[in-house]
Design a protein around this motif. Structure first.
Motif, mmCIF file in Angstrom:
data_model
loop_
_atom_site.group_PDB
_atom_site.id
_atom_site.type_symbol
_atom_site.label_atom_id
_atom_site.label_comp_id
_atom_site.label_asym_id
_atom_site.label_seq_id
_atom_site.Cartn_x
_atom_site.Cartn_y
_atom_site.Cartn_z
ATOM 1 N N ILE A 24 0.842 -1.200 0.000
ATOM 2 C CA ILE A 24 0.000 0.000 0.000
ATOM 3 C C ILE A 24 0.883 1.258 0.000
ATOM 4 O O ILE A 24 0.637 2.201 -0.765
ATOM 5 N N GLY A 27 2.487 1.718 -3.362
ATOM 6 C CA GLY A 27 1.469 2.105 -4.351
ATOM 7 C C GLY A 27 1.126 3.575 -4.233
ATOM 8 O O GLY A 27 1.048 4.300 -5.228
ATOM 9 N N ALA A 28 0.943 4.034 -3.005
ATOM 10 C CA ALA A 28 0.599 5.446 -2.800
ATOM 11 C C ALA A 28 1.764 6.349 -3.186
ATOM 12 O O ALA A 28 1.567 7.391 -3.820
ATOM 13 N N MET A 31 2.009 7.012 -6.734
ATOM 14 C CA MET A 31 1.027 7.991 -7.205
ATOM 15 C C MET A 31 1.342 9.382 -6.662
ATOM 16 O O MET A 31 0.481 10.261 -6.653
ATOM 17 N N ASP A 33 1.752 10.375 -3.669
ATOM 18 C CA ASP A 33 1.223 10.732 -2.354
ATOM 19 C C ASP A 33 2.367 10.743 -1.344
ATOM 20 O O ASP A 33 3.292 9.937 -1.439
ATOM 21 N N VAL B 143 -3.730 -2.482 -6.098
ATOM 22 C CA VAL B 143 -3.653 -1.504 -5.024
ATOM 23 C C VAL B 143 -3.936 -0.089 -5.520
ATOM 24 O O VAL B 143 -4.511 0.728 -4.783
ATOM 25 N N ALA B 144 -3.580 0.212 -6.769
ATOM 26 C CA ALA B 144 -3.826 1.562 -7.298
ATOM 27 C C ALA B 144 -5.322 1.846 -7.318
ATOM 28 O O ALA B 144 -5.774 2.960 -7.010
ATOM 29 N N LEU B 147 -6.497 2.556 -3.836
ATOM 30 C CA LEU B 147 -6.107 3.903 -3.399
ATOM 31 C C LEU B 147 -6.998 4.967 -4.034
ATOM 32 O O LEU B 147 -7.330 5.968 -3.395
#
Lengths: 159, 159, 159
Positions: A24, A27-28, A31, A33, B143-144, B147
């Motif tokens: 997780i 993944g964030a 992106m 984050d 997971v994307a 999110l």
């Protein structure tokens, strides 16, 4: 614009749960984050170096905890189907076959992506873990610091 | 107006934790909240059909995982007081006496209320679970996707 | 200004997880955040009085659950390294040495700081726990009530 920062409390030291936390987190971070992982209780074991580190000032109980708790991501057990340590090895093999990163790779990637690692100092004190025993270049803080990060985030998980 | 969408990561395959996840999901759906459940790792077992499904392409380890993991909600164990499988049966009996829905009923109701079920494709790959083995008409993503849903939600739980 | 209210679902009855829940709750309350703790399933055991309470109307299964589940914070087990009950005692000793409050003290402090305790009535029914068996002056409600609190909060954890 609303924040997309994420916090994850990594309380568990189970191999599978720590995997989920880092998947997780990565993944964030991928992106863009901002991600903060707060390691507390058994979760601190994921940050341990695998070598023995001398710590002469520990109490008997702290030494016992230190000796019995797993040293780092390669030593963690699964929450289910651990099979005396074979479970994580089998799962790592399947992960490799499916081109999923291993746990040490996930941890390294998280660091490269700028995920912030905070070790809970109160848990370190109780379990007798010293800074020398944990990964280098991480942060150390308490619950107030976690709460400050969580207040700025839009997703906060306890794993 | 702020979103009231909810996401729940169902990581655990324990009977009691899956129950809790579906009680929250159904409660939120009954209040007209949008609800997304993301099933990963052991949580995928809650979506398994109870019949054996042929899967000739599995590796030995995937077959072993498949054979040892519970097939569907009626086979899940409790995280405490499982009593070799009697625990869930006793709890189901008490639930029925108290007019609480059974786990299969909770799952069915969640679907009827439009709760979105997403199976984590990476976990499916690692554990060797195929789409044929899981409930029909669910979504598959990584997971994307989770999110993205979490960013639109005001409550995000990891169970 | 955005809300800084927090909710924590205390599902687990493990000593270490309940500790973590109360440390977070007290930390947030000390920062003047409103905090709601929703105790459900095994988490209810943290609210049990340590004395036996007569409950003549229980079914056989409810009596069995009641007898086997721990009565209050001093009786909880750890999720890891419980050592037949020695684990929590050793950890409490280390906590005391490090000037960390004990679990009963954390619970008392949370009450003094105005943390709202809600016992999940559905779980109480299923497990056969009566109001007499739990701490006095707490609230009783169901999942809808939890969701209402969570909708007003900016951090929602499931422990």
């Amino acid at each position: 614009m609303e924040s997309t920062k994420k916090t994850i409390i990594v309380f568990s030291g189970d191999f599978d749960k720590v995997m989920a936390a880092f998947i997780i987190a990565n993944g964030a971070a991928a992106m863009d984050d901002e991600v903060v992982m707060f390691f507390t209780f058994w979760g601190l074991n994921a940050l341990r170096k695998d070598a023995h580190v001398a710590a002469p000032d520990k109490t008997f109980v702290q030494k016992m905890f230190g000796a019995m708790m797993p040293r780092g991501p390669k030593k963690l057990s699964m929450s289910k189907m651990n099979f005396a340590g074979m479970g994580p090895k089998l799962m790592q093999r399947e992960m490799k076959a499916q081109n999923v990163m291993s746990l040490p790779e996930l941890i390294e990637t998280a660091r490269e992506q700028g995920v912030k690692f905070i070790a809970c100092t109160m848990s370190m004190d109780v379990m007798g873990l010293t800074k020398d025993e944990l990964l280098d270049d991480i942060e150390y803080a308490g619950v107030a610091s976690y709460l400050g990060e969580a207040d700025e985030s839009n997703v906060n998980l306890f794993i």
